[in-house]
Write an enzyme that holds these catalytic residues in place. Structure first.
Site, PDB file in Angstrom:
ATOM      1  N   LYS A   1      -6.349  15.064  62.842  1.00 49.15           N
ATOM      2  CA  LYS A   1      -6.983  13.904  62.196  1.00 49.15           C
ATOM      3  C   LYS A   1      -6.767  12.615  63.008  1.00 49.15           C
ATOM      4  CE  LYS A   1      -6.662  15.986  57.597  1.00 49.15           C
ATOM      5  NZ  LYS A   1      -6.283  15.812  56.183  1.00 49.15           N
TER       6      LYS A   1
ATOM      7  N   TYR B   1     -15.672  16.975  53.558  1.00 54.53           N
ATOM      8  CA  TYR B   1     -14.753  16.916  52.417  1.00 54.53           C
ATOM      9  C   TYR B   1     -15.520  16.777  51.096  1.00 54.53           C
ATOM     10  CZ  TYR B   1     -10.308  16.781  54.997  1.00 54.53           C
ATOM     11  OH  TYR B   1      -9.204  17.109  55.745  1.00 54.53           O
TER      12      TYR B   1
ATOM     13  N   ASN C   1      -2.302  12.713  57.023  1.00 54.80           N
ATOM     14  CA  ASN C   1      -1.355  13.819  57.166  1.00 54.80           C
ATOM     15  C   ASN C   1      -1.574  14.679  58.412  1.00 54.80           C
ATOM     16  OD1 ASN C   1      -3.669  14.997  56.286  1.00 54.80           O
ATOM     17  ND2 ASN C   1      -2.814  15.929  54.449  1.00 54.80           N
TER      18      ASN C   1
ATOM     19  N   HIS D   1      -5.786  19.112  59.438  1.00 51.07           N
ATOM     20  CA  HIS D   1      -6.482  19.877  58.385  1.00 51.07           C
ATOM     21  C   HIS D   1      -6.338  21.353  58.723  1.00 51.07           C
ATOM     22  CE1 HIS D   1      -9.704  21.657  55.999  1.00 51.07           C
ATOM     23  NE2 HIS D   1     -10.120  22.229  57.117  1.00 51.07           N
TER      24      HIS D   1
ATOM     25  N   GLU E   1     -16.478  25.973  58.068  1.00 54.91           N
ATOM     26  CA  GLU E   1     -16.011  24.817  58.839  1.00 54.91           C
ATOM     27  C   GLU E   1     -16.151  25.040  60.349  1.00 54.91           C
ATOM     28  OE1 GLU E   1     -12.918  23.571  55.267  1.00 54.91           O
ATOM     29  OE2 GLU E   1     -12.088  24.308  57.157  1.00 54.91           O
TER      30      GLU E   1
HETATM   31  P1  ATP Z   1      -6.870  19.611  54.220  1.00 51.72           P
HETATM   32  O1  ATP Z   1      -8.081  20.089  53.445  1.00 51.72           O
HETATM   33  O2  ATP Z   1      -7.107  18.333  55.002  1.00 51.72           O
HETATM   34  O3  ATP Z   1      -6.284  20.696  55.085  1.00 51.72           O
HETATM   35  P2  ATP Z   1      -5.171  20.102  51.946  1.00 51.72           P
HETATM   36  O4  ATP Z   1      -5.968  21.354  51.803  1.00 51.72           O
HETATM   37  O5  ATP Z   1      -3.687  20.221  52.112  1.00 51.72           O
HETATM   38  O6  ATP Z   1      -5.718  19.246  53.178  1.00 51.72           O
HETATM   39  P3  ATP Z   1      -6.784  18.886  49.925  1.00 51.72           P
HETATM   40  O7  ATP Z   1      -6.432  18.846  48.496  1.00 51.72           O
HETATM   41  O8  ATP Z   1      -7.874  19.787  50.392  1.00 51.72           O
HETATM   42  O9  ATP Z   1      -5.437  19.134  50.733  1.00 51.72           O
HETATM   43  O10 ATP Z   1      -7.144  17.384  50.354  1.00 51.72           O
HETATM   44  C1  ATP Z   1      -7.908  17.084  51.514  1.00 51.72           C
HETATM   45  C2  ATP Z   1      -7.357  15.847  52.168  1.00 51.72           C
HETATM   46  O11 ATP Z   1      -7.600  14.737  51.301  1.00 51.72           O
HETATM   47  C3  ATP Z   1      -5.847  15.845  52.366  1.00 51.72           C
HETATM   48  O12 ATP Z   1      -5.430  16.503  53.536  1.00 51.72           O
HETATM   49  C4  ATP Z   1      -5.565  14.374  52.445  1.00 51.72           C
HETATM   50  O13 ATP Z   1      -5.917  13.832  53.737  1.00 51.72           O
HETATM   51  C5  ATP Z   1      -6.512  13.824  51.393  1.00 51.72           C
HETATM   52  N1  ATP Z   1      -5.877  13.741  50.062  1.00 51.72           N
HETATM   53  C6  ATP Z   1      -5.661  14.750  49.178  1.00 51.72           C
HETATM   54  N2  ATP Z   1      -5.061  14.319  48.055  1.00 51.72           N
HETATM   55  C7  ATP Z   1      -4.898  12.981  48.230  1.00 51.72           C
HETATM   56  C8  ATP Z   1      -4.342  11.933  47.455  1.00 51.72           C
HETATM   57  N3  ATP Z   1      -3.841  12.178  46.235  1.00 51.72           N
HETATM   58  N4  ATP Z   1      -4.333  10.694  47.954  1.00 51.72           N
HETATM   59  C9  ATP Z   1      -4.841  10.409  49.167  1.00 51.72           C
HETATM   60  N5  ATP Z   1      -5.397  11.342  49.972  1.00 51.72           N
HETATM   61  C10 ATP Z   1      -5.420  12.607  49.525  1.00 51.72           C
HETATM   62 MG    MG Z   2      -8.092  21.366  51.772  1.00 53.59          MG
END
Ligand code: ATP
Ligand code: MG
Length: 154
Positions: free
Chosen positions: A11, A51, A114, A117, A128
């Site tokens: 990211k 997303y 974070n 992804h 994806e």
């Molecule tokens: P990713 O899909 O990026 O691998 P993930 O599967 O661990 O992450 P998801 O729930 O799919 O988590 O959320 C997608 C992304 O949205 C997260 O990686 C983060 O960057 C953002 N995100 C998720 N929850 C929050 C939150 N509560 N506040 C801010 N950003 C969030």
């Molecule tokens: Mg995810």
């Protein structure tokens, strides 16, 4: 049976902080083969589509702004049970909750920012990977032939 491919993205925060090399080394050292790799920048509509599942959530707008704030590195990774193994390697969504030694623990800042992804299912890994990589990039000349065959069947 679980598939052997997953999709990952470094990211914007981790690209900006100069961590591309460290993260790729971490991935290789964990036994993943990098089978496709591309540095690119998402548009607002591409970030929103990628997303799309989170549309309507309170963090959606801020997430999209973050995702198009700078270049990202996208990749297709290969390993047995790739989706699950890679999710283990990156750690929890919130880097503070991630296990020691995981990529998000090492390079993540907060829940949004974070670092990486990772696909959450074989089906999403497929979707994806195709979002970012053409059939030629994925499979070379054979990929172009497969696509041509599929289109001529229409
Ligand atoms: P990713 O899909 O990026 O691998 P993930 O599967 O661990 O992450 P998801 O729930 O799919 O988590 O959320 C997608 C992304 O949205 C997260 O990686 C983060 O960057 C953002 N995100 C998720 N929850 C929050 C939150 N509560 N506040 C801010 N950003 C969030
Ligand atoms: Mg995810």
């Amino acid at each position: 049976m679980a598939g052997n491919k997953t999709f990952s993205m470094i990211k914007p925060n981790a690209v900006k902080s100069g961590h591309i090399g460290h993260i790729l080394a971490h991935i290789s050292d964990a036994g993943f083969r990098i089978v496709a790799l591309k540095m690119t920048k998402l548009s607002v509509s591409q970030a929103s589509a990628f997303y799309g599942i989170h549309e309507g959530k309170p963090f959606f707008n801020s997430l999209i702004e973050f995702m198009y704030s700078g270049p990202v590195v996208t990749m297709i990774l290969e390993k047995e049970n790739a989706v699950e193994e890679y999710r283990k390697l990156i750690g929890a969504t919130n880097p503070q909750m991630a296990e020691e030694g995981t990529i998000r623990k090492l390079y993540g800042v907060d829940t949004q920012t974070n670092a990486v992804h990772g696909s959450d299912s074989d089906e999403n890994a497929f979707i994806e990977a195709n979002f970012f990589f053409s059939m030629r990039e994925r499979f070379g000349v054979r990929g172009v032939e497969m696509l041509t065959d599929a289109i001529t069947q229409l």
